[in-house]
Scaffold this active site. Sequence first.
Site, short mmCIF file in Angstrom:
data_model
loop_
_atom_site.label_atom_id
_atom_site.label_comp_id
_atom_site.label_asym_id
_atom_site.label_seq_id
_atom_site.Cartn_x
_atom_site.Cartn_y
_atom_site.Cartn_z
CE LYS A 176 3.47 8.40 6.01
NZ LYS A 176 2.48 9.33 6.59
CG ASP A 194 -2.20 7.20 4.60
OD1 ASP A 194 -2.86 6.15 4.34
OD2 ASP A 194 -2.50 8.31 4.11
#
Length: 266
Positions: A176, A194
């Site tokens: 991420k 997320d």
Amino acid sequence: MAKIIRAQRTKRAGVRSVPKKSASNAKATKAKKAKKAKSGPARAVKKAPKLKPPRPWTPEEVREAFSRFQKANPEPKGELEHLNPFTLLVAVVLSAQATDAGVNRATRALFATADTPQKMLALGDEKLRDYIRTIGLYRTKAKNVIALSEKLIRDFGGEVPRTRAEIESLPGAGRKTANVVLNMAYGEHTMAVDTHVFRVGNRTGLAPGKTPLEVELGLERVIPSEFMLHAHHWLILHGRYTCLARKPRCEVCLINDLCRWPEKTV
């Protein structure tokens, strides 16, 4: 005399007389049998019917959704404050299990002092902890920031690398983090998933998946290339301010007519 002879033969043969069951035992056994007969054979437990997965979005619907996001917010911005690719990288590493607002409060003073790997390394672990102690897991994060600064200087000439694999090799940086940096610092068409993007992808049916990676790849498959630069920001902001976890604001949702969530309130 005959009785005595028969008794002796029985004793020699080793035959013992079997005591009769008591009346109470016999009664209990009879009651058990009656209860079993009354209850009958065990009934099969009915399984809950499997819910059909939501109908996939059509390409036209996906394009319509992101056209609406684009019209409402043509140039979405990430909410993590930063000065350059390095401070962006540090901010994203610090944001794990923390809010963007909380990270920003800590990094404003930090980045005014240390905005390069060299300055961060000169600051040192102890002083860095003083800047970020309001952020969760600040001790571990401070160690990671110092270690990634060392690695950037040693392996990448002090510059944040431009590939996902290289960014992921840095302490404290995962997929991420790499996707955020590649997108925001270098304009790559990446999808950072997320908790907000994960929820929106699954709840709306846009890109259902059991893991963040499944949702990421699903979104990359369905979102047209022309929207990919800003797509993850639109989805993050949508999840943060509209498609809330506990009480989604379906009444003001831009895509409520397209959403596949069976519990939507409009």
